[in-house]
Design an enzyme around this catalytic site. Structure first.
Site, mmCIF file in Angstrom:
data_model
loop_
_atom_site.group_PDB
_atom_site.id
_atom_site.type_symbol
_atom_site.label_atom_id
_atom_site.label_comp_id
_atom_site.label_asym_id
_atom_site.label_seq_id
_atom_site.Cartn_x
_atom_site.Cartn_y
_atom_site.Cartn_z
ATOM 1 N N ARG A 122 28.426 51.617 41.446
ATOM 2 C CA ARG A 122 27.243 52.171 41.473
ATOM 3 C C ARG A 122 26.407 51.224 42.324
ATOM 4 N NH1 ARG A 122 28.008 51.355 35.756
ATOM 5 N NH2 ARG A 122 28.449 53.404 34.846
ATOM 6 N N LYS A 144 20.487 58.549 55.061
ATOM 7 C CA LYS A 144 21.307 59.803 54.812
ATOM 8 C C LYS A 144 22.921 59.405 54.723
ATOM 9 C CE LYS A 144 18.168 63.614 55.796
ATOM 10 N NZ LYS A 144 18.117 65.034 56.456
ATOM 11 N N GLU A 186 20.510 64.801 70.921
ATOM 12 C CA GLU A 186 19.515 64.327 70.075
ATOM 13 C C GLU A 186 18.415 63.535 70.361
ATOM 14 O OE1 GLU A 186 19.576 65.325 66.611
ATOM 15 O OE2 GLU A 186 21.452 65.687 66.385
ATOM 16 N N LYS A 228 12.484 57.682 64.771
ATOM 17 C CA LYS A 228 12.941 57.973 63.392
ATOM 18 C C LYS A 228 12.621 57.106 62.498
ATOM 19 C CE LYS A 228 17.074 59.301 61.099
ATOM 20 N NZ LYS A 228 18.253 59.880 61.023
ATOM 21 N N GLU A 238 12.869 63.340 52.636
ATOM 22 C CA GLU A 238 12.724 64.666 53.457
ATOM 23 C C GLU A 238 12.129 65.767 52.444
ATOM 24 O OE1 GLU A 238 16.017 65.850 55.677
ATOM 25 O OE2 GLU A 238 15.690 68.093 55.517
ATOM 26 N N ARG A 242 10.083 64.534 57.532
ATOM 27 C CA ARG A 242 11.424 64.166 57.814
ATOM 28 C C ARG A 242 12.077 65.268 58.547
ATOM 29 N NH1 ARG A 242 15.741 59.668 55.722
ATOM 30 N NH2 ARG A 242 17.382 60.136 57.228
ATOM 31 N N ASN A 246 15.116 67.853 61.972
ATOM 32 C CA ASN A 246 15.717 69.096 61.828
ATOM 33 C C ASN A 246 15.520 70.174 63.082
ATOM 34 O OD1 ASN A 246 17.214 68.126 59.608
ATOM 35 N ND2 ASN A 246 15.866 69.268 58.360
ATOM 36 N N HIS A 249 18.373 72.455 64.357
ATOM 37 C CA HIS A 249 19.482 72.187 63.757
ATOM 38 C C HIS A 249 19.774 73.523 62.803
ATOM 39 C CE1 HIS A 249 19.195 68.047 64.742
ATOM 40 N NE2 HIS A 249 20.056 67.539 63.763
ATOM 41 N N HIS A 253 23.587 74.327 63.096
ATOM 42 C CA HIS A 253 24.691 74.128 61.855
ATOM 43 C C HIS A 253 25.048 75.691 62.088
ATOM 44 C CE1 HIS A 253 22.542 70.586 59.806
ATOM 45 N NE2 HIS A 253 23.279 70.087 60.730
ATOM 46 N N HIS A 266 28.247 68.096 67.569
ATOM 47 C CA HIS A 266 27.221 68.201 66.920
ATOM 48 C C HIS A 266 26.109 68.571 67.810
ATOM 49 C CE1 HIS A 266 24.148 68.104 63.732
ATOM 50 N NE2 HIS A 266 23.611 66.949 64.312
HETATM 51 P P1 NAD Z 1 32.308 60.802 65.456
HETATM 52 O O1 NAD Z 1 31.874 59.919 64.282
HETATM 53 O O2 NAD Z 1 33.630 61.983 64.955
HETATM 54 O O3 NAD Z 1 32.729 60.339 66.685
HETATM 55 C C1 NAD Z 1 33.102 60.941 67.694
HETATM 56 C C2 NAD Z 1 34.589 60.317 68.397
HETATM 57 O O4 NAD Z 1 34.219 59.060 69.168
HETATM 58 C C3 NAD Z 1 35.526 60.113 67.379
HETATM 59 O O5 NAD Z 1 36.919 60.534 67.723
HETATM 60 C C4 NAD Z 1 35.362 58.464 67.247
HETATM 61 O O6 NAD Z 1 36.486 57.888 66.926
HETATM 62 C C5 NAD Z 1 35.291 58.220 68.745
HETATM 63 N N1 NAD Z 1 34.649 56.882 68.916
HETATM 64 C C6 NAD Z 1 33.453 56.426 68.198
HETATM 65 N N2 NAD Z 1 32.919 55.439 68.932
HETATM 66 C C7 NAD Z 1 33.745 55.042 70.337
HETATM 67 C C8 NAD Z 1 33.720 54.462 71.384
HETATM 68 N N3 NAD Z 1 32.467 53.378 71.105
HETATM 69 N N4 NAD Z 1 34.572 54.461 72.396
HETATM 70 C C9 NAD Z 1 35.463 55.528 72.144
HETATM 71 N N5 NAD Z 1 35.489 56.497 71.226
HETATM 72 C C10 NAD Z 1 34.473 56.188 70.112
HETATM 73 O O7 NAD Z 1 30.995 61.821 65.877
HETATM 74 P P2 NAD Z 1 29.546 61.507 65.879
HETATM 75 O O8 NAD Z 1 29.028 62.352 66.758
HETATM 76 O O9 NAD Z 1 29.384 59.929 66.195
HETATM 77 O O10 NAD Z 1 28.880 61.593 64.508
HETATM 78 C C11 NAD Z 1 28.891 63.137 64.010
HETATM 79 C C12 NAD Z 1 28.817 63.056 62.408
HETATM 80 O O11 NAD Z 1 27.426 62.437 62.273
HETATM 81 C C13 NAD Z 1 28.648 64.391 61.622
HETATM 82 O O12 NAD Z 1 29.448 64.094 60.813
HETATM 83 C C14 NAD Z 1 27.296 64.443 61.304
HETATM 84 O O13 NAD Z 1 27.166 65.218 60.081
HETATM 85 C C15 NAD Z 1 26.822 63.207 61.299
HETATM 86 N N6 NAD Z 1 25.294 62.951 61.186
HETATM 87 C C16 NAD Z 1 24.680 62.208 60.281
HETATM 88 C C17 NAD Z 1 23.328 62.264 60.366
HETATM 89 C C18 NAD Z 1 22.612 61.280 59.258
HETATM 90 O O14 NAD Z 1 21.494 61.206 59.202
HETATM 91 N N7 NAD Z 1 23.485 60.707 58.359
HETATM 92 C C19 NAD Z 1 22.680 62.454 61.645
HETATM 93 C C20 NAD Z 1 23.388 62.932 62.543
HETATM 94 C C21 NAD Z 1 24.681 63.386 62.251
HETATM 95 N N1 GLY Z 2 19.505 63.631 61.066
HETATM 96 C C1 GLY Z 2 18.419 64.054 60.392
HETATM 97 C C2 GLY Z 2 17.851 63.133 59.340
HETATM 98 O O1 GLY Z 2 18.140 61.761 59.424
HETATM 99 O O2 GLY Z 2 17.052 63.241 58.545
#
Ligand code: NAD
Ligand code: GLY
Length: 360
Positions: A122, A144, A186, A228, A238, A242, A246, A249, A253, A266
Site C-alpha cells: 500500500r 504520474k 517535450e 512542470k 490534472e 496540468r 498534453n 499529445h 497518442h 513518444h
Molecule cells: P524508455 O524508458 O523506453 O528509454 C528509451 C531507451 O533508452 C530504452 O531502451 C532505455 O533502456 C534506454 N536508455 C535509458 N537511459 C539510457 C542512457 N542513459 N543511455 C543509453 N540508453 C539509455 O523511453 P523514454 O522516452 O525515456 O520514456 C517513455 C515512457 O515515458 C513512455 O512509457 C511514456 O508513457 C512515459 N511518460 C510518462 C510521463 C509521466 O508523466 N509519467 C510523461 C511522459 C512520458
Molecule cells: N506528461 C504529462 C503530465 O505529467 O501531466
C-alpha cells in the site's frame, strides 16, 4: 554545482537535483532525506550495465543496502506482468514498509517503479534517477505512474510522488541521438505552453543541446522541470491546468497507437502532434501562421518528424476517441495562443476539426 528545484506539495514536497556527473552523490542525498536503508535499484540490463555500479557504489558508501532488479527493456514490457516481477523480487527478498525503491532508467522504468512503489504494501517511498532526456524533463517529475493495458497506454496507474528526483545530464552521453531528439520535443513543448523567451533560447541553442553540451542541457532541463513543477503545484491531479502539458499529445497518442507502440518514439509523435495542434490554433486565429512555421522549423532542425503519417481520418478519430482526455464524447484540446501560452478548448466533433487539417 547542483541546481535545485522544489516541487511544493505540502508534506509531500520534494526536490529535483540537476547537474553533470552527480550520480555518485545519490547515496549522500538519500541519507540527507532519511530514505530507508534497504533499497531496490530497479533498472534494465542496458542502463544498469552503464550506471548500476556507480549508483550501487554510492549507496553502499553511504550505508545503504541495495538489491538490484533488472526488468526487460522496452515499452512492450510496461505492463502488469513485468510489474509482478518487481513484486516477486521484493517479496522474495523480504522487503517491508521500511524499505524504498529507486527507479534508474528512462520513462518506462520510472513509470513502472513509481506504480510498484504506490502499490507494494500500500505504498513505499521511491526516488527517480532518470537517464533519458524525456524522463529528465517530464516523466520523472509530477507523480504520474502507470503501466499499459493491451487496449491502451498508461490505463492502469496512480498519482504517487517520488521523495527525490536526481538528474545527471552526463548520463545522456550514452543515449542514442534519436532519443535525445525525442526528449527535445517535450522541451520545446514547455516553450510553447509557458515561455516564449525559452522557446527563442531553444532556437538559438538547438545544436548545443543535440551535441549534449552540459551547460545547455542543464539550462533546458532546469527550465522544463521548473515549468512542470509550477503546474503540478497548482494542479497535481490534472483537474485544470496540468492538461496544458498534453499540448500535442492527443494527435501524438493517436499516431503512437495507430503505428503500434515502439514504432514511433513518444517525443517524435508529440512533435507531429504539436504541429497539428498549432495548425488548428492558427485556423481559429489563436496564433499566426508564422508561429506554426517557427515551431515546424525548430522541430525539423532537431531531425524530428513534421509530417502526419498517412492513416485514414476515421482511424485517427477512432484512436482519439479512446484517449483518456475524452470525457462523455467531448475532447478537450490544448491550443496555443501565439508562442508561450495555451488554452483549453472543448471539441464535441473531433472529426470535423481534424479533417480541416488533414485535407489539403
Ligand atoms: P524508455 O524508458 O523506453 O528509454 C528509451 C531507451 O533508452 C530504452 O531502451 C532505455 O533502456 C534506454 N536508455 C535509458 N537511459 C539510457 C542512457 N542513459 N543511455 C543509453 N540508453 C539509455 O523511453 P523514454 O522516452 O525515456 O520514456 C517513455 C515512457 O515515458 C513512455 O512509457 C511514456 O508513457 C512515459 N511518460 C510518462 C510521463 C509521466 O508523466 N509519467 C510523461 C511522459 C512520458
Ligand atoms: N506528461 C504529462 C503530465 O505529467 O501531466
Amino acid at each position: 554545482m547542483i541546481e535545485k528545484i522544489t516541487v511544493p506539495l505540502g508534506n509531500r514536497s520534494y526536490q529535483i537535483l540537476i547537474g553533470a556527473d552527480i550520480l555518485g552523490t545519490l547515496g549522500s542525498q538519500l541519507g540527507e532525506i532519511g530514505f530507508p536503508r534497504r533499497v531496490a535499484v530497479i533498472s534494465n540490463d542496458l542502463v544498469s550495465g552503464l550506471y548500476g555500479k556507480a549508483v550501487c557504489d554510492s549507496l553502499l558508501a553511504a550505508g545503504f543496502n541495495p538489491l538490484e532488479i533488472n526488468l526487460p527493456d522496452g515499452e512492450q514490457y510496461k505492463n502488469l506482468q513485468t510489474l509482478e516481477q518487481i513484486y516477486d523480487e521484493l517479496i522474495r527478498h523480504n522487503f517491508d514498509r521500511g524499505s524504498g525503491l529507486i527507479a534508474l532508467g528512462g520513462g518506462v522504468i520510472g513509470d513502472m517503479v513509481g506504480f510498484a512503489a504506490a502499490t507494494f504494501l500500500r505504498g513505499v517511498p521511491f526516488v527517480q534517477v532518470p537517464t533519458t532526456l524525456l524522463a529528465q524533463v517530464d516523466s520523472s517529475v509530477g507523480g504520474k505512474t502507470a503501466v499499459n493495458h493491451p487496449l491502451g497506454k498508461n490505463l492502469i496507474g496512480a498519482f504517487y510522488q517520488p521523495k527525490l528526483v536526481l538528474i545527471d545530464v552526463a548520463t545522456l552521453n550514452t543515449l542514442e541521438l534519436r532519443e535525445v531528439n525525442a526528449g527535445l520535443a517535450e522541451v520545446i513543448k514547455y516553450g510553447v505552453i509557458r515561455d516564449q523567451e525559452f522557446f527563442s533560447w531553444l532556437e538559438a541553442n538547438a545544436s548545443a543541446l543535440q551535441n549534449r553540451q552540459f551547460a545547455a542541457l542543464i539550462t533546458a532541463v532546469k527550465r522544463s522541470c521548473q515549468i512542470k513543477a509550477d503546474i503540478v503545484e497548482v494542479d497535481e491531479k490534472e483537474g485544470s491546468i496540468r492538461a496544458f502539458l498534453n499540448f500535442g499529445h492527443t494527435f501524438g497518442h493517436a499516431i503512437e497507437s495507430l503505428a503500434g507502440y515502439g514504432e514511433w518514439k513518444h517525443g517524435e509523435a508529440i512533435a507531429v502532434g504539436m504541429i497539428v495542434a498549432a495548425k488548428i490554433s492558427a485556423s481559429r486565429g489563436l496564433c499566426r501562421s508564422e508561429d506554426v512555421a517557427r515551431l515546424t522549423a525548430l522541430l525539423k532542425s532537431l531531425e524530428l518528424p513534421i509530417e502526419l503519417p498517412d492513416y485514414p481520418l476515421e482511424d485517427y478519430v477512432a484512436a482519439m476517441q479512446r484517449d483518456k482526455k475524452v470525457k462523455q464524447g467531448t475532447l478537450t484540446l490544448v491550443l496555443n495562443r501565439g508562442i508561450g501560452s495555451v488554452q483549453l478548448v472543448k471539441v464535441p466533433d473531433i472529426s470535423t476539426i481534424f479533417s480541416s487539417i488533414l485535407t489539403p
